[in-house]
Design an enzyme around this catalytic site. Sequence first.
Site, PDB file in Angstrom:
ATOM      1  N   SER A 147       0.804  -1.211   0.000  1.00  0.00           N
ATOM      2  CA  SER A 147       0.000   0.000   0.000  1.00  0.00           C
ATOM      3  C   SER A 147       0.842   1.268   0.000  1.00  0.00           C
ATOM      4  CB  SER A 147      -0.925  -0.084   1.225  1.00  0.00           C
ATOM      5  OG  SER A 147      -1.727   1.020   1.380  1.00  0.00           O
TER       6      SER A 147
ATOM      7  N   ASP B  13      11.408   4.377  -9.496  1.00  0.00           N
ATOM      8  CA  ASP B  13      11.202   4.966 -10.817  1.00  0.00           C
ATOM      9  C   ASP B  13      12.102   6.171 -11.053  1.00  0.00           C
ATOM     10  OD1 ASP B  13       9.354   3.068 -11.449  1.00  0.00           O
ATOM     11  OD2 ASP B  13       7.639   4.427 -11.615  1.00  0.00           O
TER      12      ASP B  13
ATOM     13  N   LYS C 207      -0.450  -4.213  -3.539  1.00  0.00           N
ATOM     14  CA  LYS C 207      -1.738  -3.536  -3.368  1.00  0.00           C
ATOM     15  C   LYS C 207      -1.670  -2.179  -4.065  1.00  0.00           C
ATOM     16  CE  LYS C 207      -4.969  -1.703   0.045  1.00  0.00           C
ATOM     17  NZ  LYS C 207      -4.855  -0.272  -0.360  1.00  0.00           N
TER      18      LYS C 207
END
Length: 488
Positions: free
Chosen positions: A323, A334, A348
């Site tokens: 989460s 990234d 999730k």
Amino acid sequence: MKLRNGLLLGSAFAIGLAAGPLAGRIAGLPEGPFSLGMAALAQEVPASAADSGNHAEIARYLVLFGQVLDLARAKYVEPVSVHDLINNALSGMISGLDPHSSYMTEKQYGDMKIQTTGNYGGLGIEVQGQDGHIRIVAPFDGSPAARAGLKPGDYIVAVNGHDVDGQPVDTVVQTMKGKPGEKIAVTVLREKAPKPITVTMTREIIHLQVVRSALYGNIGYIRVSQFTEETEARMHEAFNKLKAQADAKGAGGKLQGLVLDLRSDPGGLLNQAIAVSDDFIPEGQIVSIRARDPHEDQRWDARGTDMTNHLPIVVLIDGGTASAAEIVAGALQDHRRAVLLGTKSFGKGSVQTIFPFPGYGAVRLTTARYYTPSGRSIQGLGIVPDIAVKDSRSDPGFSVHEADLAHIIKNEGGNRSKPVARTDLPAIAGSIPDEPPANWPDLDLTKPDTDFQLQEGLRVVRSMAGLPAPDVTANATPPHNATAHAVP
């Protein structure tokens, strides 16, 4: 409607009922005061409720609902209240949508709000229902559950010797609650354990320590166990204290790298995940969310700050990283701001919004999917670490991921292109073993030297900082010279 910053995990249930005009009755079902009274509740079915069928179909199902309720009240083997029947119906209606949507009574909603502040009573354990079983998502650091050795992926099957397998999550949670100071025995099933494991704990008021820190030489370590309202502020305090501790060493004593530990972090508040990410990423997107209504889509960008002044960072993740914790890990990966080390995260990739119903409780509803800065959805997939390292040779790791849960939402709308291979990993990455040597000591969370993932993470970040990074497995005897300084 504006989406709230509410990305939450755990057991919860909520309330709400909408009704439209009713006409006629279903043959063969009993009439009753509830079903007959429903026909006069409204004059018009809202247009939004009729998107998958006509008004008459909706009306028929609402009549059926009322008649089944009357049947249960009249014929069930024991007297049952309308309150219980409605609560059960609403719980099933919402929790049947996906594993993270739920219905909360007023008391449960109050308990949830207390938990997100970081202080509450109980055993300090996050649980979730899975196919009728109660699975531990994660014990909280320093809690009775953590001290007793309960692990992510354990299944609770008995409380004080009474079988609870198959019971609703809320019922089991209430069973485990009680007066602080009282003892409670919890029995769990654990993968590869030959028989059930029973541990006895003492209930206490949980003061959740969401951030802890330690200094290993010139490398800082920050552990984030959950994303509550105070997480980002406590992380700032921890980092500043680490800098002061490093500076106090004198010449050459500056902080030269950081390990951010997100293992077994079940997540929490979306706004805190954004704030924590913003502390490390100087510019660019942090996360975006996409809802059913495009007008409710949102994105958050970094505000031009990096509290570490570009220090090298290693992030530790595992199957319990979920989460909000995955939002942070995904953003740092990234942006190539950190190297991720460990095992694949939980997966999730959805956002839940809390809708209060004053006087009744609240609905926690999945309202959006979130996407990392590169546009990928990790829903059901998880985040793959840049350097794969297991915490032990025998433990299969966190055995249950989002993809293993029942009726999860689909992974859609994200960037499907294959991720570009990282070319910025340090040279040492290729020599990091993917598991401990055979004679590595058993993991003891009170002894950092036994934590293989942590030791390899420290080794990687030292290499990134241009410091000596000796192989801790060379003699199969972990070092014993690290000094930990806990942040209160």
